[in-house]
Design a protein around this motif. Sequence first.
Motif, PDB file in Angstrom:
ATOM      1  N   PHE A 115      47.429 -12.020   8.276  1.00  0.00           N
ATOM      2  CA  PHE A 115      48.437 -10.955   8.331  1.00  0.00           C
ATOM      3  C   PHE A 115      47.837  -9.840   9.157  1.00  0.00           C
ATOM      4  CE2 PHE A 115      49.921 -12.731   4.175  1.00  0.00           C
ATOM      5  CZ  PHE A 115      51.222 -13.000   4.554  1.00  0.00           C
TER       6      PHE A 115
ATOM      7  N   VAL B  80      43.891 -14.082   5.300  1.00  0.00           N
ATOM      8  CA  VAL B  80      44.242 -14.295   3.900  1.00  0.00           C
ATOM      9  C   VAL B  80      43.870 -15.699   3.443  1.00  0.00           C
ATOM     10  CG1 VAL B  80      46.147 -14.362   2.275  1.00  0.00           C
ATOM     11  CG2 VAL B  80      46.052 -12.566   3.975  1.00  0.00           C
TER      12      VAL B  80
ATOM     13  N   PRO C 212      42.587 -16.255  -9.229  1.00  0.00           N
ATOM     14  CA  PRO C 212      42.912 -14.889  -9.633  1.00  0.00           C
ATOM     15  C   PRO C 212      43.976 -14.291  -8.715  1.00  0.00           C
ATOM     16  CG  PRO C 212      40.789 -14.959  -8.539  1.00  0.00           C
ATOM     17  CD  PRO C 212      41.223 -16.368  -8.688  1.00  0.00           C
ATOM     18  N   SER C 213      44.596 -13.226  -9.169  1.00  0.00           N
ATOM     19  CA  SER C 213      45.640 -12.556  -8.398  1.00  0.00           C
ATOM     20  C   SER C 213      45.096 -12.120  -7.039  1.00  0.00           C
ATOM     21  CB  SER C 213      46.115 -11.354  -9.212  1.00  0.00           C
ATOM     22  OG  SER C 213      47.003 -10.622  -8.452  1.00  0.00           O
ATOM     23  N   GLY C 214      45.876 -12.349  -5.999  1.00  0.00           N
ATOM     24  CA  GLY C 214      45.467 -11.917  -4.661  1.00  0.00           C
ATOM     25  C   GLY C 214      44.627 -12.924  -3.904  1.00  0.00           C
ATOM     26  N   CYS C 215      44.441 -14.125  -4.467  1.00  0.00           N
ATOM     27  CA  CYS C 215      43.575 -15.089  -3.781  1.00  0.00           C
ATOM     28  C   CYS C 215      44.336 -15.862  -2.720  1.00  0.00           C
ATOM     29  CB  CYS C 215      42.940 -16.038  -4.787  1.00  0.00           C
ATOM     30  SG  CYS C 215      44.103 -17.190  -5.504  1.00  0.00           S
ATOM     31  N   GLY C 216      45.657 -15.698  -2.639  1.00  0.00           N
ATOM     32  CA  GLY C 216      46.422 -16.337  -1.579  1.00  0.00           C
ATOM     33  C   GLY C 216      47.267 -17.521  -2.016  1.00  0.00           C
ATOM     34  N   LYS C 217      47.434 -17.717  -3.314  1.00  0.00           N
ATOM     35  CA  LYS C 217      48.212 -18.860  -3.810  1.00  0.00           C
ATOM     36  C   LYS C 217      49.656 -18.792  -3.334  1.00  0.00           C
ATOM     37  CE  LYS C 217      47.720 -17.481  -8.044  1.00  0.00           C
ATOM     38  NZ  LYS C 217      46.954 -16.249  -8.060  1.00  0.00           N
ATOM     39  N   SER C 218      50.282 -17.613  -3.553  1.00  0.00           N
ATOM     40  CA  SER C 218      51.696 -17.492  -3.191  1.00  0.00           C
ATOM     41  C   SER C 218      51.884 -17.635  -1.689  1.00  0.00           C
ATOM     42  CB  SER C 218      52.247 -16.141  -3.636  1.00  0.00           C
ATOM     43  OG  SER C 218      52.199 -16.037  -5.025  1.00  0.00           O
ATOM     44  N   THR C 219      50.944 -17.098  -0.923  1.00  0.00           N
ATOM     45  CA  THR C 219      51.031 -17.215   0.533  1.00  0.00           C
ATOM     46  C   THR C 219      50.987 -18.682   0.933  1.00  0.00           C
ATOM     47  OG1 THR C 219      49.915 -15.098   0.700  1.00  0.00           O
ATOM     48  CG2 THR C 219      49.988 -16.443   2.678  1.00  0.00           C
TER      49      THR C 219
ATOM     50  N   GLU D  25      56.708 -18.437   5.216  1.00  0.00           N
ATOM     51  CA  GLU D  25      55.697 -17.706   5.970  1.00  0.00           C
ATOM     52  C   GLU D  25      55.286 -18.580   7.147  1.00  0.00           C
ATOM     53  OE1 GLU D  25      54.498 -14.796   5.875  1.00  0.00           O
ATOM     54  OE2 GLU D  25      54.850 -14.004   3.860  1.00  0.00           O
TER      55      GLU D  25
HETATM   56  N1  LIG Z   1      53.303  -9.818   3.999  1.00  0.00           N
HETATM   57  C1  LIG Z   1      51.995  -9.518   3.828  1.00  0.00           C
HETATM   58  N2  LIG Z   1      51.367  -8.667   4.653  1.00  0.00           N
HETATM   59  C2  LIG Z   1      50.059  -8.366   4.495  1.00  0.00           C
HETATM   60  N3  LIG Z   1      49.287  -8.859   3.527  1.00  0.00           N
HETATM   61  C3  LIG Z   1      49.848  -9.711   2.656  1.00  0.00           C
HETATM   62  C4  LIG Z   1      51.229 -10.088   2.750  1.00  0.00           C
HETATM   63  N4  LIG Z   1      51.503 -10.953   1.746  1.00  0.00           N
HETATM   64  C5  LIG Z   1      50.355 -11.097   1.055  1.00  0.00           C
HETATM   65  N5  LIG Z   1      49.357 -10.362   1.604  1.00  0.00           N
HETATM   66  C6  LIG Z   1      47.975 -10.298   1.134  1.00  0.00           C
HETATM   67  O1  LIG Z   1      47.498 -11.605   1.025  1.00  0.00           O
HETATM   68  C7  LIG Z   1      46.695 -11.770  -0.109  1.00  0.00           C
HETATM   69  C8  LIG Z   1      47.183 -12.931  -0.925  1.00  0.00           C
HETATM   70  O2  LIG Z   1      48.424 -12.615  -1.483  1.00  0.00           O
HETATM   71  P1  LIG Z   1      49.186 -13.633  -2.420  1.00  0.00           P
HETATM   72  O3  LIG Z   1      49.306 -14.928  -1.717  1.00  0.00           O
HETATM   73  O4  LIG Z   1      50.442 -12.987  -2.858  1.00  0.00           O
HETATM   74  O5  LIG Z   1      48.197 -13.770  -3.649  1.00  0.00           O
HETATM   75  P2  LIG Z   1      48.413 -14.462  -5.062  1.00  0.00           P
HETATM   76  O6  LIG Z   1      49.750 -15.096  -5.083  1.00  0.00           O
HETATM   77  O7  LIG Z   1      47.292 -15.447  -5.166  1.00  0.00           O
HETATM   78  O8  LIG Z   1      48.264 -13.390  -6.085  1.00  0.00           O
HETATM   79  C9  LIG Z   1      46.724 -10.456  -0.857  1.00  0.00           C
HETATM   80  O9  LIG Z   1      45.531  -9.772  -0.589  1.00  0.00           O
HETATM   81  C10 LIG Z   1      47.892  -9.729  -0.268  1.00  0.00           C
HETATM   82  O10 LIG Z   1      47.641  -8.351  -0.246  1.00  0.00           O
END
Ligand SMILES: Nc1ncnc2c1ncn2[C@@H]1O[C@H](COP(=O)(O)OP(=O)(O)O)[C@@H](O)[C@H]1O
Lengths: 366, 306
Positions: free
Chosen positions: A13, A18, A37-44, A53
């Motif tokens: 990003f 990420v 853990p939260s923020g590790c990139g699972k949802s991405t 994405e």
């Molecule tokens: N659209 C975006 N723009 C910039 N950074 C993003 C965006 N979406 C997610 N991130 C960053 O990517 C990292 C992973 O996010 P995310 O996949 O949501 O984590 P998780 O689902 O594991 O909690 C986080 O640090 C988040 O801040």
Amino acid sequence: MASLSIRSLGKRFGPVDVLHDINLEVEPGEFVVLVGPSGCGKSTLLAMIAGLESITTGEIRIGARRVNEVPPRDRDIAMVFQSYALYPTMTVRRNITFGMESRRVPKAAQAAALARVASLLQIEPLLDRKPAQLSGGQRQRVAMGRALVREPALFLFDEPLSNLDAKLRVEMRTEIKKLHQTLGKTTVYVTHDQVEAMTLASRIAVMHQGRVQQFDRPRIVYERPANMFVAGFMGAPAMNFLPAALATVADRPCVLLPADGAAPVALPLPPVAGEAALVPGRRVILGIRPETIGLAPAAGAAATVEAVAEVVEPTGPDTMVVARLGGRQVIARFDPDTAPDPGDRITLALDPSRACLFDADTHRLI
Amino acid sequence: MPYPQAGSAGPAAIMQRLRRLPLTPPLVLAPSLIATLVYVVGFALWSAWMSVSTSTLLPRYGYAGFVHYRALWSNHRWGIAYTNLFLFGSLYVAGAALLGLLLAILIDQRVRAEALWRTVFLYPLAISFVVTGTVWRWIFNPTSGVQHLVRSLGWHDFSFDWIVRRDTAIYTVVITGIWHASGFAMALFLAGLRAVDPDLIKAAQIDGAAMPRIYLRIILPTIRPLFVAVLVILLQFAIKTFDLVLALTSGGPGIATTVPAIYVYDLMFQRGQLAEGAAAAVMILAALVVVLVPYGMWASWRRSRV
Ligand SMILES: Nc1ncnc2c1ncn2[C@@H]1O[C@H](COP(=O)(O)OP(=O)(O)O)[C@@H](O)[C@H]1O
Ligand SMILES: [Mg+2]
């Protein structure tokens, strides 16, 4: 049913990396859980599989087809969101059939699919309500229904249970597992809850800081964690980590564990993969799960250490005891009947065959 | 706490005690409630009374019956003003709302320099009606504005003289009004669009809906309450229209663009016919009621159906 391959996948990003070099091969019909853990990139990662994405580097294949440039609607997937994302102005019925309407499925086929899903999830009485008139659990079911009605090649779940209360969460977890056993669809499921991961997955991908740390069957991930992060993340209370050193005693390799005041205790070696790595004097971390610690009947038996019980926490089925061992805190899981009282001097029996050894510098499993 | 506390009588402590009193909410609301009652309900009733009184230049409280309403409706100029109110009102409200919505949807596509566009479109609202009207009068004026410009570029038979023609002058008022208010509608709609859960759009994409369908079936229905807010605000702009018309066309050519607010002002303060002016004001209120009461009934009917 389809397989899913993720090859050297990376996501950036702007200036922020990420995801790095993600490789996952998911077999048809598998239930893969991405946990971390939260923020590790699972949802991405999940959003990239769904096509929501863009892909920075690498490729994703669903079945044999490369889908990097395929829009979400043509990927033959269905997704359940953490927020459920039910269309608020539509009834449950329209929520479930909206996708089929968009794809111009004939009315009769729509009705049949709706009836099938409604009875599968037992939501027939809810069909004419709006999402605002449903409880959290009911919304969850409707969100599942909207995904199930598609009969896609691939199911994606993004923390579908984390907005439910504890009891409902366990019920729905069982239900999701049952559904997967009936339907046998390839599924990728994201959660930050390691219990959910252990109970649901056929294989778990543990993620941390945008990398897959380990991708294996739940039992292997639990018993032979690839590194200290995985070992600490999976299991609650977490694995105990005790600094130790390798040594040779009576011609046999063993682990020297510093003990309170007295001389270090020599423990038999836990199972290790590379015998060559067993250099005497090498600094290691001994990882011991709380449930593999027992109370020794008598001091001086093999693999025992002296400790002091500091805090005793009954949880019902088990009692957690926080003890001090060689200047370190150790958590042990005891039967409520045999649990000591706070302040007691106790002798802990360790089970080296169920312990793990990690390199003290790289934190990798030896 | 960053400031020293004098015993328990610090401002924070007082506020806390105040908050605990059950009387506080009514007390805090009272001034604005009273003001609303006096100014809105009170003066509306007073106007209604005046409209059936014997007042001329100054208020008089004798009862005159409905003579002023009869006089009002037999006046050709009032008929035009009232028609203009409905014509202008409906075109202006619909036009500003639609254009605002369109702009908001375009800006919602993550355009570059979004803040700049937002400011550009919102800016007209910061300009008073008088300035707006004056500037647009120049633009519409055939001898100085668009017509003159296009002709001087070589298209000699080009004609754009709406502002000087009786049958089209009212549309110049509509266009100017829409220019003035659509940025405001855009800002409200954009805020609403941005508040829509992005997961809804993702879910709809996976469901196979194309972008127009996602807007029509999911996003716009979700922000329906906002439509009501925008329409009501624009409607009351429309009914108050006075200075815009005055600056743009002065109600002309002739009386072609007279609106009721101008008419009321004329009667009350120029000609000393307070009672007939009040009757006209009551008719403006009636116009509002004609629009809002059916809407209110429709809204409560919908609510009872849910
Ligand atoms: N659209 C975006 N723009 C910039 N950074 C993003 C965006 N979406 C997610 N991130 C960053 O990517 C990292 C992973 O996010 P995310 O996949 O949501 O984590 P998780 O689902 O594991 O909690 C986080 O640090 C988040 O801040
Ligand atoms: Mg997430």
